[in-house]
Design a protein around this motif. Structure first.
Motif, PDB file in Angstrom:
ATOM      1  N   MET A   1      36.201  -6.144 -10.350  1.00 29.86           N
ATOM      2  CA  MET A   1      36.388  -6.344 -11.762  1.00 29.86           C
ATOM      3  C   MET A   1      37.861  -6.141 -12.085  1.00 29.86           C
ATOM      4  SD  MET A   1      34.965  -3.977 -14.856  1.00 29.86           S
ATOM      5  CE  MET A   1      35.264  -2.545 -13.914  1.00 29.86           C
ATOM      6  N   ARG A   2      38.368  -6.961 -12.994  1.00 32.45           N
ATOM      7  CA  ARG A   2      39.769  -6.883 -13.391  1.00 32.45           C
ATOM      8  C   ARG A   2      39.863  -6.801 -14.912  1.00 32.45           C
ATOM      9  NH1 ARG A   2      43.827 -11.779 -12.223  1.00 32.45           N
ATOM     10  NH2 ARG A   2      42.303 -12.775 -13.567  1.00 32.45           N
ATOM     11  N   LEU A  99      32.395   4.294  -8.207  1.00 32.57           N
ATOM     12  CA  LEU A  99      33.516   3.395  -7.962  1.00 32.57           C
ATOM     13  C   LEU A  99      33.987   3.498  -6.523  1.00 32.57           C
ATOM     14  CD1 LEU A  99      35.559   4.021 -11.217  1.00 32.57           C
ATOM     15  CD2 LEU A  99      33.822   2.278 -10.795  1.00 32.57           C
ATOM     16  N   ARG A 100      34.044   2.360  -5.865  1.00 28.41           N
ATOM     17  CA  ARG A 100      34.532   2.356  -4.479  1.00 28.41           C
ATOM     18  C   ARG A 100      36.030   2.167  -4.402  1.00 28.41           C
ATOM     19  NH1 ARG A 100      30.363  -0.668  -0.497  1.00 28.41           N
ATOM     20  NH2 ARG A 100      28.655   0.784  -0.848  1.00 28.41           N
ATOM     21  N   LEU A 122      44.028  -3.233 -14.228  1.00 32.52           N
ATOM     22  CA  LEU A 122      43.067  -2.363 -13.560  1.00 32.52           C
ATOM     23  C   LEU A 122      42.171  -3.233 -12.702  1.00 32.52           C
ATOM     24  CD1 LEU A 122      41.580   0.364 -13.143  1.00 32.52           C
ATOM     25  CD2 LEU A 122      40.157  -0.271 -15.113  1.00 32.52           C
ATOM     26  N   LEU A 123      42.140  -2.943 -11.418  1.00 35.31           N
ATOM     27  CA  LEU A 123      41.188  -3.556 -10.489  1.00 35.31           C
ATOM     28  C   LEU A 123      40.268  -2.446 -10.033  1.00 35.31           C
ATOM     29  CD1 LEU A 123      43.571  -5.710  -8.251  1.00 35.31           C
ATOM     30  CD2 LEU A 123      42.170  -6.479 -10.167  1.00 35.31           C
ATOM     31  N   VAL A 124      38.972  -2.622 -10.268  1.00 33.45           N
ATOM     32  CA  VAL A 124      38.012  -1.581  -9.929  1.00 33.45           C
ATOM     33  C   VAL A 124      36.749  -2.238  -9.394  1.00 33.45           C
ATOM     34  CG1 VAL A 124      37.087  -1.417 -12.269  1.00 33.45           C
ATOM     35  CG2 VAL A 124      36.934   0.543 -10.787  1.00 33.45           C
ATOM     36  N   SER A 125      36.114  -1.581  -8.446  1.00 32.65           N
ATOM     37  CA  SER A 125      34.888  -2.125  -7.882  1.00 32.65           C
ATOM     38  C   SER A 125      33.914  -1.007  -7.539  1.00 32.65           C
ATOM     39  CB  SER A 125      35.187  -2.931  -6.618  1.00 32.65           C
ATOM     40  OG  SER A 125      33.980  -3.385  -6.033  1.00 32.65           O
ATOM     41  N   THR A 126      32.657  -1.284  -7.798  1.00 31.51           N
ATOM     42  CA  THR A 126      31.586  -0.363  -7.409  1.00 31.51           C
ATOM     43  C   THR A 126      31.029  -0.751  -6.039  1.00 31.51           C
ATOM     44  OG1 THR A 126      29.896  -1.753  -8.413  1.00 31.51           O
ATOM     45  CG2 THR A 126      30.897  -0.049  -9.808  1.00 31.51           C
ATOM     46  N   GLY A 127      31.378  -1.936  -5.595  1.00 34.81           N
ATOM     47  CA  GLY A 127      30.810  -2.461  -4.354  1.00 34.81           C
ATOM     48  C   GLY A 127      29.597  -3.336  -4.614  1.00 34.81           C
ATOM     49  N   SER A 128      29.153  -3.414  -5.843  1.00 38.42           N
ATOM     50  CA  SER A 128      27.989  -4.210  -6.221  1.00 38.42           C
ATOM     51  C   SER A 128      28.396  -5.194  -7.318  1.00 38.42           C
ATOM     52  CB  SER A 128      26.871  -3.302  -6.744  1.00 38.42           C
ATOM     53  OG  SER A 128      25.937  -4.047  -7.495  1.00 38.42           O
ATOM     54  N   ALA A 134      28.103  -5.242 -15.088  1.00 37.92           N
ATOM     55  CA  ALA A 134      27.626  -4.342 -16.138  1.00 37.92           C
ATOM     56  C   ALA A 134      28.737  -3.414 -16.624  1.00 37.92           C
ATOM     57  CB  ALA A 134      26.439  -3.523 -15.628  1.00 37.92           C
ATOM     58  N   LEU A 135      29.653  -3.058 -15.747  1.00 38.19           N
ATOM     59  CA  LEU A 135      30.735  -2.145 -16.077  1.00 38.19           C
ATOM     60  C   LEU A 135      31.893  -2.847 -16.790  1.00 38.19           C
ATOM     61  CD1 LEU A 135      31.848   0.751 -15.743  1.00 38.19           C
ATOM     62  CD2 LEU A 135      32.727   0.046 -13.513  1.00 38.19           C
ATOM     63  N   TRP A 136      31.997  -4.167 -16.649  1.00 38.80           N
ATOM     64  CA  TRP A 136      33.162  -4.877 -17.161  1.00 38.80           C
ATOM     65  C   TRP A 136      33.357  -4.698 -18.665  1.00 38.80           C
ATOM     66  CZ3 TRP A 136      34.380  -8.529 -20.784  1.00 38.80           C
ATOM     67  CH2 TRP A 136      35.705  -8.959 -20.752  1.00 38.80           C
TER      68      TRP A 136
END
Length: 192
Positions: A1-2, A99-100, A122-128, A134-136
């Motif tokens: 996600m960005r 968050l991964r 911000l670049l963030v990922s949960t791995g899913s 859903a987090l975006w």
């Protein structure tokens, strides 16, 4: 996600650079939704030094939701006039535990009118992919809040407290300009 922000801040680039490197400004920008307290022996530094810093994350500035860390670096090799702070931090317990990866970059550059161009990614990922989707929106909404807070606080960042190197530099510049304007000794650029 960005998630991205691009803002024009009503302060000069030096003031904005001091501000984004300040843990105090971070705490102001995320208020009232979040807060951070240091888990390091010396507490929060005045300016983020390079390295990892453990924090307690507080929701609504009161309730602990877990430990996290910021991993500060200042990337080089940027275009002239651009300065960047990178936080490659993450979660130690709970809170952002899903968050991964976390890569937050804030870039400051001067604008011709004396204001500052602020860019934030911000670049963030949960791995899913489903969890990222859903987090975006909550992350995007919070980043818009941060942007509004940055714009509101920026005019106050231009103040250089007495006794700082910046205040002394500005005082020297102002004295020189005042002397020139009054026809003083260095008005022509040379001694008379």
């Amino acid at each position: 996600m960005r998630v991205l922000l691009k803002l024009r801040l009503d302060c000069d680039a030096d003031a904005a650079w001091r501000a984004i490197r300040s843990p105090s400004v971070l705490r102001e920008v995320v208020a009232p939704w979040l807060d951070f307290s240091s888990l390091e022996p010396g507490g929060l530094p005045t300016t983020w030094p390079v390295g990892t810093h453990r924090l307690q994350t507080l929701v609504f500035r009161r309730w602990p939701v877990g430990e996290s860390f910021v991993d500060v670096s200042y990337p080089g090799g940027l275009p002239r006039g651009v300065r960047m702070l990178r936080d490659g931090g993450g979660t130690i317990t709970r809170g952002r535990a899903g968050l991964r990866s976390w890569d937050h970059r804030m870039a400051i550059s001067p604008l011709p009118d004396g204001r500052t161009l602020y860019r934030d990614r911000l670049l963030v990922s949960t791995g899913s992919p489903a969890a990222d989707a859903a987090l975006w929106y909550p992350a995007w909404s919070f980043w818009q809040w941060r942007g509004a807070r940055l714009k509101a606080l920026a005019p106050g960042w231009a103040f250089d407290p007495p006794g700082t190197a910046d205040a002394a530099e500005h005082a020297g510049t102002e004295a020189s300009e005042a002397s020139w304007a009054s026809g003083g000794p260095d008005a022509s650029g040379a001694d008379r």
